[in-house]
Design an enzyme around this catalytic site. Structure first.
Site, mmCIF file in Angstrom:
data_model
loop_
_atom_site.group_PDB
_atom_site.id
_atom_site.type_symbol
_atom_site.label_atom_id
_atom_site.label_comp_id
_atom_site.label_asym_id
_atom_site.label_seq_id
_atom_site.Cartn_x
_atom_site.Cartn_y
_atom_site.Cartn_z
ATOM 1 N N GLU A 1 0.834 -1.205 0.000
ATOM 2 C CA GLU A 1 0.000 0.000 0.000
ATOM 3 C C GLU A 1 0.869 1.257 0.000
ATOM 4 O O GLU A 1 0.555 2.241 -0.649
ATOM 5 C CB GLU A 1 -0.956 0.000 1.199
ATOM 6 C CG GLU A 1 -1.954 1.112 1.152
ATOM 7 C CD GLU A 1 -3.381 0.681 1.485
ATOM 8 O OE1 GLU A 1 -4.218 1.565 1.594
ATOM 9 O OE2 GLU A 1 -3.656 -0.527 1.612
ATOM 10 N N ASP B 1 -5.026 -1.910 9.433
ATOM 11 C CA ASP B 1 -6.006 -2.501 8.519
ATOM 12 C C ASP B 1 -5.612 -3.917 8.123
ATOM 13 O O ASP B 1 -6.414 -4.851 8.172
ATOM 14 C CB ASP B 1 -6.148 -1.638 7.263
ATOM 15 C CG ASP B 1 -6.705 -0.259 7.567
ATOM 16 O OD1 ASP B 1 -7.154 -0.045 8.716
ATOM 17 O OD2 ASP B 1 -6.690 0.594 6.669
#
Length: 377
Positions: free
Chosen positions: A150, A162
């Site tokens: 990410e 997350d």
């Protein structure tokens, strides 16, 4: 895509979205968070295709796909492809065992609602490839490489929460995660007769990624200033309000507010854990409201639609607490609400939201669920 005609999956993986009860924007400041996976999932079906390097990925939701070669992975102009490509790039740094595969994915995680569809996408892909090719990656490896993907390919300098929640969650529990040490414990969450309800604003103000990285930089500015008086401070996790107030006059007021919010939120997470253990749901609700106030006025990542929905709950005694959830500037509010009041509340909120914001409201209940896993069909 041609491969779909001959697609016979040999492995199916489910990877969930997540909610975070409390502890917003604390993960990249090395604080504490309280997330859990939810039953909204992305389903991945995999097959080996017998090639050395060629891979196909098809998304049912987007009704589109792409082909890639493992020896020529590069950032794409198509946003969702970069989550896939980033994971493959990170896997290639760790092992040479990956070979050609085909993957069909179908998402039931609402995109843009702050329940982290991106982490579900990253972790599900990595988990499935690890299983199918025996890559020897641990669950923590999968969490860390998905976070790195990410950062590098999607361009969001997210914390680890997350991905951690997507992979490591346990049904009926939330995770108290220390984002510095990565120590964690499972906290049972028994909130009957209450439920967790998410109200989706259905807005995205397209600020989240750039503003997210800006907030991170502002926090780092605060840490640099704190270090002058307190060299042991490595992150806002190590700071107290007393330390921050010592240097208040030297700080830009915006930086001060950002840091104050994070320090206060760190304490709220730990208080919420104690309240959950004591089954003091009233206090949990009060803490949610306090967090929203901080996110809206001090961290400034809310938006009028989120603020409206949180404010609306204050006239409904069935709601113990509410706040915006996720990166901000849209997405969902998380609400702690009595189960028997959900239908009436949603009807009233939908009507009021339509009148105030001229937007349709959508909603779903969220139950703490297990993390990424093999689906045995």
């Amino acid at each position: 895509m041609q491969f779909l005609k001959y697609f016979k999956p040999e492995l199916t993986i489910e990877s969930p979205g997540r909610i975070n009860i409390i502890g917003e924007h604390t993960d990249y400041n090395m604080g504490f968070v309280l997330p859990t996976a939810i039953e909204k999932k992305i389903t991945f079906k995999f097959q080996k295709n017998g090639s050395d390097k060629i891979c196909h990925v098809y998304s049912k939701g987007y009704d589109t796909g792409f082909e890639l070669s493992l020896d020529n992975i590069a950032i794409s102009k198509v946003e969702w492809e970069n989550y896939i490509l980033g994971v493959l790039n990170e896997i290639s740094k760790r092992t040479d065992k990956l070979r050609g595969f085909d993957c069909v994915l179908e998402s039931h995680v609402p995109i843009g609602s702050g329940v982290s569809s991106s982490a579900a996408l990253e972790c599900g892909l990595a988990f499935g490839l690890n299983e199918m090719f025996g890559l020897g990656l641990s669950r923590m490896d999968i969490v860390e490489l998905s976070q790195a993907a990410e950062h590098t390919y999607a361009g969001t300098k997210c914390g680890i929460m997350d991905q951690f929640a997507s992979v490591m969650s346990k049904e009926g529990h939330v995770i108290l995660l220390d984002c510095e040490s990565l120590e964690y414990s499972y906290i049972p969450i028994q909130i009957q007769p209450y439920k967790i309800l998410l109200l989706n604003t259905n807005v995205s103000h397209n600020l989240a990624s750039g503003e997210y990285n800006k907030r991170r930089a502002q926090c780092e500015t605060g840490v640099s200033a704190l270090k002058k008086n307190h060299p042991a401070v490595k992150s806002l996790r190590d700071a107290t309000m007393d330390m921050l107030n010592e240097i208040k006059d030297t700080l830009d007021s915006t930086v001060y507010n950002r840091c104050a919010y994070v320090i206060q939120e760190k304490d709220r997470v730990l208080e919420a854990v104690e309240a959950l253990k004591a089954n003091n749901l009233k206090r949990v609700g009060e803490l949610l409201y306090e967090t929203h106030e901080g996110l809206s006025t001090m961290y400034e990542v809310s938006c009028p639609e989120l603020d409206f929905l949180v404010e609306f709950t204050k006239n409904h005694e069935a709601v113990l607490g509410a706040r915006m959830m996720g990166g901000g500037f849209g997405g969902c509010t998380i609400n702690l609400i009595r189960e028997d009041a959900i239908d009436d509340f949603v009807a009233a909120a939908s009507k009021a939201y339509k009148k105030a914001c001229n937007l349709e409201l959508t909603w779903f209940e969220a139950s703490p669920s297990k993390g990424t896993s093999i689906l045995n069909e």
